[in-house]
Scaffold this motif. Sequence first.
Motif, PDB file in Angstrom:
ATOM      1  N   UNK A 296      -8.016   3.862 -10.666  1.00  0.00           N
ATOM      2  CA  UNK A 296      -7.092   4.992 -10.821  1.00  0.00           C
ATOM      3  C   UNK A 296      -7.852   6.301 -11.021  1.00  0.00           C
ATOM      4  N   UNK A 297      -8.919   6.256 -11.800  1.00  0.00           N
ATOM      5  CA  UNK A 297      -9.729   7.463 -12.024  1.00  0.00           C
ATOM      6  C   UNK A 297     -10.288   7.979 -10.703  1.00  0.00           C
ATOM      7  N   UNK A 298     -10.771   7.068  -9.875  1.00  0.00           N
ATOM      8  CA  UNK A 298     -11.291   7.458  -8.558  1.00  0.00           C
ATOM      9  C   UNK A 298     -10.199   8.074  -7.697  1.00  0.00           C
ATOM     10  N   UNK A 299      -9.016   7.449  -7.680  1.00  0.00           N
ATOM     11  CA  UNK A 299      -7.917   7.964  -6.881  1.00  0.00           C
ATOM     12  C   UNK A 299      -7.463   9.342  -7.365  1.00  0.00           C
ATOM     13  N   UNK A 300      -7.414   9.535  -8.672  1.00  0.00           N
ATOM     14  CA  UNK A 300      -6.941  10.803  -9.240  1.00  0.00           C
ATOM     15  C   UNK A 300      -7.870  11.965  -8.917  1.00  0.00           C
ATOM     16  N   UNK A 301      -9.148  11.679  -8.692  1.00  0.00           N
ATOM     17  CA  UNK A 301     -10.113  12.743  -8.409  1.00  0.00           C
ATOM     18  C   UNK A 301     -10.071  13.188  -6.947  1.00  0.00           C
ATOM     19  N   UNK A 302      -9.374  12.436  -6.109  1.00  0.00           N
ATOM     20  CA  UNK A 302      -9.324  12.744  -4.675  1.00  0.00           C
ATOM     21  C   UNK A 302      -8.332  13.876  -4.420  1.00  0.00           C
ATOM     22  N   UNK A 303      -8.753  14.860  -3.680  1.00  0.00           N
ATOM     23  CA  UNK A 303      -7.917  16.027  -3.394  1.00  0.00           C
ATOM     24  C   UNK A 303      -7.208  15.926  -2.040  1.00  0.00           C
ATOM     25  N   UNK A 304      -7.527  14.929  -1.252  1.00  0.00           N
ATOM     26  CA  UNK A 304      -6.915  14.794   0.073  1.00  0.00           C
ATOM     27  C   UNK A 304      -5.403  14.637  -0.043  1.00  0.00           C
ATOM     28  N   UNK A 305      -4.704  15.181   0.956  1.00  0.00           N
ATOM     29  CA  UNK A 305      -3.247  15.049   0.966  1.00  0.00           C
ATOM     30  C   UNK A 305      -2.823  13.597   1.112  1.00  0.00           C
ATOM     31  N   UNK A 306      -3.547  12.864   1.966  1.00  0.00           N
ATOM     32  CA  UNK A 306      -3.252  11.442   2.134  1.00  0.00           C
ATOM     33  C   UNK A 306      -4.445  10.622   1.662  1.00  0.00           C
ATOM     34  N   UNK A 307      -4.162   9.639   0.828  1.00  0.00           N
ATOM     35  CA  UNK A 307      -5.219   8.742   0.356  1.00  0.00           C
ATOM     36  C   UNK A 307      -4.687   7.311   0.395  1.00  0.00           C
ATOM     37  N   UNK A 308      -5.570   6.392   0.757  1.00  0.00           N
ATOM     38  CA  UNK A 308      -5.196   4.997   0.908  1.00  0.00           C
ATOM     39  C   UNK A 308      -6.118   4.125   0.075  1.00  0.00           C
ATOM     40  N   UNK A 309      -5.548   3.077  -0.469  1.00  0.00           N
ATOM     41  CA  UNK A 309      -6.326   2.069  -1.189  1.00  0.00           C
ATOM     42  C   UNK A 309      -6.354   0.829  -0.307  1.00  0.00           C
ATOM     43  N   UNK A 310      -7.552   0.427   0.112  1.00  0.00           N
ATOM     44  CA  UNK A 310      -7.707  -0.691   1.038  1.00  0.00           C
ATOM     45  C   UNK A 310      -8.525  -1.793   0.364  1.00  0.00           C
ATOM     46  N   UNK A 311      -8.020  -3.026   0.422  1.00  0.00           N
ATOM     47  CA  UNK A 311      -8.698  -4.166  -0.198  1.00  0.00           C
ATOM     48  C   UNK A 311      -8.849  -5.272   0.841  1.00  0.00           C
ATOM     49  N   UNK A 312      -9.632  -6.275   0.509  1.00  0.00           N
ATOM     50  CA  UNK A 312      -9.760  -7.436   1.380  1.00  0.00           C
ATOM     51  C   UNK A 312      -8.528  -8.322   1.222  1.00  0.00           C
ATOM     52  N   UNK A 313      -8.351  -9.220   2.165  1.00  0.00           N
ATOM     53  CA  UNK A 313      -7.194 -10.111   2.107  1.00  0.00           C
ATOM     54  C   UNK A 313      -7.252 -11.018   0.879  1.00  0.00           C
ATOM     55  N   UNK A 314      -8.444 -11.450   0.513  1.00  0.00           N
ATOM     56  CA  UNK A 314      -8.588 -12.307  -0.666  1.00  0.00           C
ATOM     57  C   UNK A 314      -8.244 -11.546  -1.940  1.00  0.00           C
ATOM     58  N   UNK A 315      -8.634 -10.259  -2.002  1.00  0.00           N
ATOM     59  CA  UNK A 315      -8.285  -9.443  -3.161  1.00  0.00           C
ATOM     60  C   UNK A 315      -6.781  -9.206  -3.223  1.00  0.00           C
ATOM     61  N   UNK A 316      -6.156  -9.053  -2.054  1.00  0.00           N
ATOM     62  CA  UNK A 316      -4.706  -8.851  -2.019  1.00  0.00           C
ATOM     63  C   UNK A 316      -3.972 -10.030  -2.639  1.00  0.00           C
ATOM     64  N   UNK A 317      -4.499 -11.248  -2.446  1.00  0.00           N
ATOM     65  CA  UNK A 317      -3.867 -12.440  -3.025  1.00  0.00           C
ATOM     66  C   UNK A 317      -3.892 -12.386  -4.549  1.00  0.00           C
ATOM     67  N   UNK A 318      -4.919 -11.733  -5.114  1.00  0.00           N
ATOM     68  CA  UNK A 318      -4.988 -11.616  -6.574  1.00  0.00           C
ATOM     69  C   UNK A 318      -4.197 -10.422  -7.095  1.00  0.00           C
ATOM     70  N   UNK A 319      -4.011  -9.404  -6.259  1.00  0.00           N
ATOM     71  CA  UNK A 319      -3.305  -8.200  -6.699  1.00  0.00           C
ATOM     72  C   UNK A 319      -1.798  -8.304  -6.554  1.00  0.00           C
ATOM     73  N   UNK A 320      -1.315  -9.122  -5.615  1.00  0.00           N
ATOM     74  CA  UNK A 320       0.108  -9.142  -5.318  1.00  0.00           C
ATOM     75  C   UNK A 320       0.934  -9.615  -6.512  1.00  0.00           C
ATOM     76  N   UNK A 321       0.373 -10.455  -7.370  1.00  0.00           N
ATOM     77  CA  UNK A 321       1.112 -10.904  -8.552  1.00  0.00           C
ATOM     78  C   UNK A 321       0.485 -10.386  -9.850  1.00  0.00           C
TER      79      UNK A 321
END
Length: 368
Positions: A296-321
């Motif tokens: 979140x700290x990294x995302x908050x420091x970004x000034x771009x109008x559009x920003x995306x958080x991209x993870x691997x498929x295996x990480x997505x399995x741990x983040x979805x729940x």
Amino acid sequence: MPTDNTRKINHLLAPFSFLYGLGVRCRNQLFDWGLLPTEQFPVPVLCIGNLTVGGTGKTPHTEYLIRLLQPTYRIAVLSRGYKRKTKGFILADEHSTSWQIGDEPLQMKRKFPMVTVAVDADRRNGIKRLLALPEKERPEVILLDDAFQHRYVTPSFSILLTAYDRLFRWDKLLPVGLLREPISGKRRADVVIVTKCKPDLKPIEYRIIEEDMHLVAHQKVFFTEISYDELIPVFGNHKNRMHLSDIRANDTCVVVSGIASPGSFYDEIRKYPGKVLSIQFPDHHDFSLQDVKKIKTTLDLIKSERKFLIVTEKDAARLVDNKLVPEEWKDNLFYLPIRIKFDLDKGDEFDDMILKHITTFYKNNIYR
């Protein structure tokens, strides 16, 4: 030959490596002599594994086999469910979480909901439980994920993976290197697949690698590389996909990985426009509140109008729940699925070999 610089050979640990190797050799010899029990089963059991610790691409190769076999056979995938918080045999369903069954089994169950996915550290017990399912659910082919060292089961066919950037031929036993067992263990493989190959390899490089493995006549060698699909939302409608090429030059991507060898994942995203910031965690990492705050700290420091958080498929399995994921992330949180592609136009040859093995197994009715 290529090596993975993320884990160098540490010769200072050679005495510990010698003792570890002595123990593994003794264990393997007990199986070879028949003093430790091993069991065969009345269905084709295909083992996908490696000699090293992590990072060879077992999950995408298991998924390749699912795509190949699912149209014809009832498939079950059996894994130990690494880093799950439960024990014993568990049959995955639509309500399963990574906490219950592990990230990789959850990934496969979500991607292939009609395939039976189960976890059990005791593979013999797991296979027996699968074969005790009602007849219409009983698997006709079982895929053993990461079970090359689980010798209490004798698979009908063994696939040994080794990553191009860290070939087992040039590695050392733990803790000096990453080998789980001596290189001699390769003799149990029917097929060796060199994974994560670079797309610009020359024919002579393939030949050198194959000859350097010193395999026996019946063992086949294949080479695969990684290909990437579209970005898929971790939350929400999977129809809202986007391609990496949709990211503009003034956009920013925060790329997060918790896998063993994320190099090619980062390299793929850097091919496209947009600024890339990377955050790397250990393999099978459970995202804690501290990790979420870091991202979140990294995302908050970004000034771009559009920003995306991209993870691997295996990480997505741990983040979805994971209930720690903030709501504001969910619209811009994507994962990048991968597939494997056979080099040298050898995909059909590999497919035919697997299908022929299963057909021959049932024709000969070997263990019934």
